[in-house]
Design an enzyme around this catalytic site. Structure first.
Site, PDB file in Angstrom:
ATOM      1  N   HIS A 170      23.182  47.762  48.033  1.00 53.09           N
ATOM      2  CA  HIS A 170      23.956  48.951  47.766  1.00 53.09           C
ATOM      3  C   HIS A 170      23.310  50.056  48.771  1.00 53.09           C
ATOM      4  CE1 HIS A 170      24.443  47.340  43.765  1.00 53.09           C
ATOM      5  NE2 HIS A 170      25.460  47.823  43.697  1.00 53.09           N
ATOM      6  N   ASP A 376      25.924  42.430  29.826  1.00 52.85           N
ATOM      7  CA  ASP A 376      25.691  41.912  31.215  1.00 52.85           C
ATOM      8  C   ASP A 376      23.885  41.954  31.252  1.00 52.85           C
ATOM      9  OD1 ASP A 376      26.251  41.283  33.776  1.00 52.85           O
ATOM     10  OD2 ASP A 376      26.665  43.105  34.712  1.00 52.85           O
ATOM     11  N   ASP A 378      22.551  39.889  33.224  1.00 51.95           N
ATOM     12  CA  ASP A 378      22.108  39.451  34.451  1.00 51.95           C
ATOM     13  C   ASP A 378      20.898  38.453  34.788  1.00 51.95           C
ATOM     14  OD1 ASP A 378      24.148  40.643  35.791  1.00 51.95           O
ATOM     15  OD2 ASP A 378      22.939  42.693  36.079  1.00 51.95           O
TER      16      ASP A 378
HETATM   17  C1  XUL Z   1      27.513  45.183  38.217  1.00 50.46           C
HETATM   18  C2  XUL Z   1      27.232  44.289  39.544  1.00 50.46           C
HETATM   19  C3  XUL Z   1      26.871  44.913  40.850  1.00 50.46           C
HETATM   20  C4  XUL Z   1      27.795  44.470  41.852  1.00 50.46           C
HETATM   21  C5  XUL Z   1      27.644  45.417  43.367  1.00 50.46           C
HETATM   22  O1  XUL Z   1      27.474  44.613  37.288  1.00 50.46           O
HETATM   23  O2  XUL Z   1      27.352  43.241  39.601  1.00 50.46           O
HETATM   24  O3  XUL Z   1      25.501  44.896  41.186  1.00 50.46           O
HETATM   25  O4  XUL Z   1      27.460  43.137  42.048  1.00 50.46           O
HETATM   26  O5  XUL Z   1      27.726  46.776  43.066  1.00 50.46           O
END
Ligand code: XUL
Ligand code: CO
Length: 505
Positions: A170, A376, A378
């Protein structure tokens, strides 16, 4: 990615300043202890202690070059090599053998792995209940431009040692936010210039870039779907710049994840107007892409909720419908994230197949959630069965290029060793590599395809062909029913399908 991971980006929140102060204090205490220890050792041994190879993180001003770091960032870590399934070495691949051919393509070309800058280099381990837990040796606790450059150099050493070709970012992960758009853009330009130099040396590429349109308070109501015109304009300006730098870095895709494009309540929301604005915003992005000659794929990343209660790009089917309604299907593909899939009540395999059969499968954000946790998380994907199903979709899609597998995944808060960054990516890469090997076995063995073929064979007939060609009307079908009588219905053989899948795991 969870928003907490970015708490300190842009230096906006009070908590961040406190955390930073605490961090600096800790570093000072740490260095105090180290100095005492060094003094004692010197007194005891009467020896001259050699200068440390790397620059201590709290001593940035007195260290040689501009970003104050000398030597390696990951000194004890070798280049990660393939050693095969029987090795006991955690810093090696057991299943991922980049140059090996599977189903006529090298593993590295099927998999096109990418490291997510925000998790690996900006993830601090902070969560809504607790402070950061990760104090990487190269971090000085600031969000300065020099720190951003140092981190970028760490990134390239990391991906080079890991043997990954791509990285994703980003705009605000890689360079600090400024007080004005001009200042933010100037910061970004400086870091991107260094990134370009480093990636040319290291022969690496950007898989995708994106704009962070969800951390700054200006985006509280959304970016392209904000109720504030000035915010819509700001988001447009930010995306314009992020597309330019992605293009400059040779990015192969550009992602739109609608961080706050959604609503918290329909009572105060004009959903129709917001969706129209989102479509206008994406149309403008397509026009700008063409104007600057950026040939990368534009990707929408569906997610059902978090941070908003309802995100407009809920899942693959909702996003496909949105693209179709606004005539944008030819211009966009989807970036399917597995943890987002499960948040929307689907499996990752379902989302991939939905994207694939709509001609929209562009990229995968490779991660997984926790079956007992509803948000989420991750995590790095370690489930071999899930990886096999994912790879089955990817193979059916003919691969993902120009997309790939971006590890939008982070270490657990409690994993705090530098080597954990490598181990996490290695296990994630090995899991998908093993999934690819299994998918190849399934395809080569053919029993599953045969089971599915047989299940639909009643349509491989003259009447079936008429139905599929849209040439069978209700009157004709009614006549046939009278001729055939009660249909004979065969077993779906689900358990046999599961047995076949299990045989290749
Ligand atoms: C949010 C997510 C972000 C996108 C990019 O859950 O996955 O990291 O991949 O903005
Ligand atoms: Co993602």
């Amino acid at each position: 990615m969870q928003v907490e991971g970015n708490w300190c980006v842009g230096g906006m929140e009070g908590e961040c300043r406190e955390m930073r102060a605490e961090w600096v204090l800790k570093l000072m205490m740490k260095s105090g202890k180290t100095l005492l220890l060094l003094l004692c050792l010197k007194l005891l041994c009467c020896a001259v202690i050699a200068a440390p190879q790397t620059c201590p993180a709290n001593n940035v001003d007195n260290c040689g070059d501009s970003d104050g770091w000398e030597g390696e960032f990951f000194p004890g870590i070798p280049k990660i090599k393939y050693e095969g399934p029987s090795t006991k070495n955690p810093l090696s691949f057991k299943w991922y053998n980049a140059e090996e051919e599977i189903l006529g393509k090298k593993m590295k070309d099927w998999l096109r792995f990418s490291v997510a800058f925000w998790h690996t280099f900006r993830g601090t381990g902070a969560d809504p209940f607790g402070a950061p837990t990760k104090y990487w040796p190269w971090e000085d606790g600031t969000n300065s431009l020099n720190m951003a450059k140092r981190r970028m150099r760490a990134n390239f050493e990391f991906i080079s040692k890991l043997g990954v070709y791509f990285w994703c970012f980003h705009d605000r992960d890689i360079a600090p936010d400024g007080k004005t758009l001009e200042e933010s853009n100037a910061n970004l330009d400086e870091v991107v210039a260094l990134a370009k130099e480093l990636q040319t040396q290291a022969k690496k590429r950007v898989l995708w870039g994106t704009a962070q349109l969800f951390v700054h308070p200006r985006y509280m109501h959304g970016a392209a779907t904000s109720s504030e015109l000035e915010v819509y304009a700001y988001a447009a300006a930010q995306v314009k710049k992020a597309m330019e730098v992605t293009h400059y870095l040779g990015g192969e895709n550009y992602v739109f994840w609608g961080g706050r494009e959604g609503y918290q309540s329909l009572l105060n929301t004009d959903m129709e107007r917001e969706l129209n604005h989102l479509a206008r915003f994406l149309e403008a992005a397509v026009a700008y892409k063409k104007k600057i000659g950026f040939n990368g794929t534009l990707l929408i990343e569906p997610k059902p909720q978090e941070p908003t209660k309802h995100q407009y790009d809920w899942d693959a089917a909702t996003s496909a419908n949105f693209l179709r309604k606004y005539g944008l299907t030819g211009e966009f593909k989807l970036n399917i994230e597995c943890n987002h899939a499960t948040l929307s009540g689907h499996s990752c395999h379902h989302e991939l197949e939905t994207a694939r059969i709509n001609g929209l499968l562009g990229n995968i954000d490779a991660n997984t959630g926790d079956p007992q946790v509803g948000w989420d998380t991750d995590q790095f994907l370690v489930d071999i069965q899930e990886a096999t199903l994912i790879m089955l979709s990817v193979v059916r899609n003919g691969g993902l290029a120009p997309g790939g597998f971006n590890f939008d995944a982070k270490l657990r808060r409690e994993s705090i060793d530098v080597e954990d960054l490598f181990i996490a990516h290695i296990v994630g890469m090995d899991t998908l590599a093993r999934g690819l090997r299994n998918a190849a076995k399934l395809i080569e063995n053919g029993s599953l395809a045969e089971l599915v073929r047989k299940r639909y064979q009643s349509f491989d007939t003259e009447i079936g062909a008429q139905i599929e060609a849209g040439k069978a009307d209700f009157e004709m079908l009614e006549k046939k029913v009278k001729e055939w009588g009660e249909p004979k219905v065969a077993s779906a053989k689900q358990e046999l399908a599961e047995m076949i899948l299990q045989s290749v795991l």
